[in-house]
Design an enzyme around this catalytic site. Structure first.
Site, PDB file in Angstrom:
ATOM      1  CG  ASP A  39      -2.007   1.035   1.207  1.00  0.00           C
ATOM      2  OD1 ASP A  39      -2.990   0.901   0.474  1.00  0.00           O
ATOM      3  OD2 ASP A  39      -1.821   2.025   1.932  1.00  0.00           O
ATOM      4  CE1 TYR A  96      -4.157   7.587   0.186  1.00  0.00           C
ATOM      5  CE2 TYR A  96      -3.831   7.828   2.547  1.00  0.00           C
ATOM      6  CZ  TYR A  96      -4.099   7.026   1.450  1.00  0.00           C
ATOM      7  OH  TYR A  96      -4.304   5.685   1.606  1.00  0.00           O
ATOM      8  CG  HIS A 109      -5.726  -3.067  -0.212  1.00  0.00           C
ATOM      9  ND1 HIS A 109      -5.073  -2.657  -1.349  1.00  0.00           N
ATOM     10  CD2 HIS A 109      -5.259  -2.275   0.796  1.00  0.00           C
ATOM     11  CE1 HIS A 109      -4.264  -1.646  -1.063  1.00  0.00           C
ATOM     12  NE2 HIS A 109      -4.347  -1.411   0.241  1.00  0.00           N
TER      13      HIS A 109
END
Length: 330
Positions: free
Chosen positions: A107, A245, A307
């Site tokens: 990730d 982010y 995921h």
């Protein structure tokens, strides 16, 4: 499963919690392995790999990444740029007297991983990415604008850009938030398989706030495992992790010095990419074409996996990583 106690090291201006297993690097000719977690995780997400790799004879180092777990959480978006995150990894090696290691990332840890060949190439022996592949820089549009164009303004990464807004939602009930994120696909022979998260719709904050009965996939972590994550994010909050982010557009601009328009970036050290068939957030097709940028390359696709691949199907992930390590370094 017993997870090692943390050591606290100084790296790149912060104090970082690092969990170790296996021999000391100076006592073996096998390479050290650094495991980097993603969002919303902590070093604990590698609990199955740290023991398997140590038992195979590899020195293993697993940090709580900057802003997570027991590692420092400096204030300010500017403290979470890719230059800072990659510098943390170089500092980790320096602290332990190592010059190079194999880096493995999942990730956001994989995004840091695929930046290392450009920001910190001298520390790399090899790279293994889980779920998030290397993707060359798009010279025309920054990633946030790309996400808006492709997925709309409600896509979770776009909504993450407004500081405070997402934190209020995620921190309102941290246990519920972790139950939402830590879900795997529901695999059934009698009905169509159901992916986790939003089933492909990436307006995750809206899905999180909906009735829990409407959530896709299923929980599989034990109550004790879930509490480890919940306690970590209750204590540390979500602001620092989401700052990763909030630097995506900045990182895109900065990467131009390493990947100018018209170039073909190459990662010359051995690379392996592990994709997951049922990952709704990062579908396997994102890795198509990586072989054009990684001359020494292997790809593994794990079936019936979502995921959280290193936790959902840890046996397959462990076997794939150890076989690849033996192939290149014994």
């Amino acid at each position: 499963m017993i997870f090692p106690a943390p050591e606290f090291i100084s790296t790149n201006g912060i104090t970082m919690a690092v969990y170790r297993a296996g021999p000391n690097p100076e006592d073996t000719d096998k390479p050290a392995v650094i495991l980097m977690h993603g969002f919303p995780e902590i070093a604990y997400s590698w609990r199955y790999q740290i023991h398997a790799l140590a038992q195979a004879g590899y020195p293993v180092f697993v940090p709580d990444m900057r802003g997570y777990g027991l590692t420092d959480k400096p204030e300010g978006v500017q403290e979470y740029t890719m230059e800072k995150l990659s510098g943390d990894m170089a500092g980790l090696l320096s602290f332990y007297g190592m010059s190079k290691a194999v880096f493995i990332g999942h990730d956001w840890g994989a995004l840091v991983l695929w930046s290392l060949p450009f920001y910190q190439p001298d520390i790399l022996l090899g790279c293994v990415g889980l779920n998030v592949p290397f993707m060359p820089r798009n010279p025309k549009m920054d990633p946030i604008e790309t996400f808006k164009a492709v997925f709309g303004k409600d896509m979770y990464i776009v909504r993450f850009q407004d500081e405070g807004y997402s934190e209020a939602i995620l921190e309102a009930d941290v246990a519920r938030t972790m139950r939402f994120f830590m879900r795997r696909p529901k695999i059934s022979k009698s009905v169509p398989s159901q992916k986790s998260f939003g089933g492909g719709n990436l307006d995750l904050l809206t899905h999180l706030q909906a009735d829990e009965k409407t959530w896709h996939g299923e929980n599989w972590l034990s109550a004790n495992e879930m509490e480890v994550y919940t306690a970590a994010f209750r204590a540390g909050g979500f602001t620092a992790p989401i700052h990763y982010y909030r630097n995506m557009a900045h990182n895109w601009r900065d990467m131009e010095r390493f990947q100018p328009a018209g170039g073909k970036p190459e990662i010359t050290m051995p690379c392996m990419m592990i994709t997951a068939e049922m990952d709704a957030a990062c579908p396997p097709g994102l890795a198509d074409g990586m072989e054009n940028h990684c001359p020494i390359y292997k790809r593994i696709n794990i079936k019936d996996c979502g995921h959280w691949s290193q936790q959902e199907q840890y046996q397959n992930v462990n076997l794939s990583i150890i076989e690849w390590l033996v192939e290149h370094w014994r």
